[in-house]
Design a protein around this motif. Sequence first.
Motif, PDB file in Angstrom:
ATOM      1  N   ASP A 190       0.821  -1.205   0.000  1.00  0.00           N
ATOM      2  CA  ASP A 190       0.000   0.000   0.000  1.00  0.00           C
ATOM      3  C   ASP A 190       0.854   1.255   0.000  1.00  0.00           C
ATOM      4  OD1 ASP A 190       0.745  -0.846   2.599  1.00  0.00           O
ATOM      5  OD2 ASP A 190      -0.823   0.366   3.525  1.00  0.00           O
ATOM      6  N   VAL A 191       2.015   1.168   0.635  1.00  0.00           N
ATOM      7  CA  VAL A 191       2.937   2.309   0.642  1.00  0.00           C
ATOM      8  C   VAL A 191       3.522   2.524  -0.755  1.00  0.00           C
ATOM      9  CG1 VAL A 191       5.092   3.206   1.621  1.00  0.00           C
ATOM     10  CG2 VAL A 191       3.468   1.972   3.080  1.00  0.00           C
ATOM     11  N   GLU A 241       0.796   3.969  -2.962  1.00  0.00           N
ATOM     12  CA  GLU A 241       0.577   5.383  -2.638  1.00  0.00           C
ATOM     13  C   GLU A 241       1.614   6.257  -3.327  1.00  0.00           C
ATOM     14  OE1 GLU A 241       0.414   8.344   1.284  1.00  0.00           O
ATOM     15  OE2 GLU A 241       1.343   6.357   1.428  1.00  0.00           O
ATOM     16  N   LYS A 301       0.517   9.014  -6.144  1.00  0.00           N
ATOM     17  CA  LYS A 301       0.788  10.441  -5.923  1.00  0.00           C
ATOM     18  C   LYS A 301       1.696  11.008  -7.002  1.00  0.00           C
ATOM     19  CE  LYS A 301      -0.024  10.780  -0.933  1.00  0.00           C
ATOM     20  NZ  LYS A 301       0.585  11.009   0.409  1.00  0.00           N
ATOM     21  N   LEU A 338      -7.498  -0.395  -0.112  1.00  0.00           N
ATOM     22  CA  LEU A 338      -6.568   0.020   0.938  1.00  0.00           C
ATOM     23  C   LEU A 338      -5.484   0.921   0.378  1.00  0.00           C
ATOM     24  CD1 LEU A 338      -5.617  -0.191   3.885  1.00  0.00           C
ATOM     25  CD2 LEU A 338      -4.248  -2.180   3.205  1.00  0.00           C
ATOM     26  N   ALA A 339      -4.947   0.537  -0.799  1.00  0.00           N
ATOM     27  CA  ALA A 339      -3.904   1.350  -1.414  1.00  0.00           C
ATOM     28  C   ALA A 339      -4.440   2.723  -1.817  1.00  0.00           C
ATOM     29  CB  ALA A 339      -3.326   0.618  -2.624  1.00  0.00           C
ATOM     30  N   TYR A 399      -7.035   4.320  -0.660  1.00  0.00           N
ATOM     31  CA  TYR A 399      -7.461   5.112   0.497  1.00  0.00           C
ATOM     32  C   TYR A 399      -6.306   5.877   1.133  1.00  0.00           C
ATOM     33  CZ  TYR A 399     -11.963   2.596   0.542  1.00  0.00           C
ATOM     34  OH  TYR A 399     -13.185   2.075   0.230  1.00  0.00           O
ATOM     35  N   ARG A 400      -5.088   5.451   0.910  1.00  0.00           N
ATOM     36  CA  ARG A 400      -3.937   6.212   1.431  1.00  0.00           C
ATOM     37  C   ARG A 400      -3.824   7.567   0.738  1.00  0.00           C
ATOM     38  NH1 ARG A 400      -0.139   3.333   4.576  1.00  0.00           N
ATOM     39  NH2 ARG A 400       1.310   5.023   4.134  1.00  0.00           N
TER      40      ARG A 400
END
Length: 394
Positions: free
Chosen positions: A25-26, A29, A33, A63-64, A66-67
Amino acid sequence: MGGGAYVAGVGMVPFATPKKADPYDVMAEGAIKAALADAGVDYGTVQQVYAGYVFGDSTSGQLAAYRVGMTGVPVINVNNNCSTGSTALWLARQAVESGAADCVLAFGFETMRPGALDAVWTDRPNPLSRLNEIVGVERGDYASAPPAPRWFAIAADAYMEKYGATPETFAAISVKARKHAANNPYAVFRDPITIDDVLSSPTICGMLTKLQCAPPTCGAAAAVICGKDFARKHGLRADVHIRAQAMTTDTPEAEERDRQGWAWTGIVGEAARQVYEQSGIGPEDIPVVELHDCFTPNELLTYEVLGLTPEGTAEKFIADGDNTYGGRVVTNPSGGLLSKGHPLGATGMAQCAELTWQLRGEAGPRQVEGANLALQHNVGGGSSVVVTLYEKVA
């Protein structure tokens, strides 16, 4: 095709080995971005999201995403084996071209485990069982090897038997991949290697050695896809156009070709045919290609199936340097799966990012001079193929 889907922004994170990678997920993100920033839009502008991954629980895409934001828009999780990222892109392109959405986010990510790929769910039918029966059904001597290298070792055997190519020819593809990856800060394996290094690395299956196999890696990449009117209204880039795209799956004829050792070349050829027919562009017009080099035999076979060189001439094509800078067409300027890495869900989106940078003239030391067209080829076992043609527009 309606002709109205444009790549407004792309982003990715440096690929990494499983031991060094951030959580999925990090990574996702970071890629999302970067793509939004490149496009110049915020997440609130996005109307649909397609999240690609292979190894993960359901709704990992949420989940990814939503970050980055929780805006209530649809998030569709996509899994199509190694062509997952390109499948997400295919869906995003369709959504925009159909008018269902004006601005769509497609992204892919993967956290890989060390070692060869294998089935995760062993208490139910394996979707690759049919493929395993067709590819290499008569090659009992390769039965102990993992499925994926076995498929392509058999393909190499078939090619060498028919056209007389040598193991050195296949090894040269790995050497080329490392040369290209040396200029890519997103690539995992950037140190140079020689043909001797490749051939003397541990044997995996048949003529395939370790340095001819894409290693398990982790990563994420993303793209923002928009319609032209939307891009103009919001002041976004619309200089990279998805001119044509095709996805194909198996047919009885393709399966028969696979049975003879020519892994996926039937459905790859059909996808390429559709793209060339849609666009009016021929392979001779294309200066740069990101193709699915999960194993060196797949790259060699793909040269011919995409029409980059005539059937049976790939060995000369490689020996003459026509697959690299200064030659006929630069293949895998990123370093490809062999050197950049192959996080399954991220691969197709990473190819999209690389070709977008190439068409924009933003690829730095790996820039292909005068690139105005770019072709992407992504294969998923089980099976699916996505071929995409991008063009630079004013």
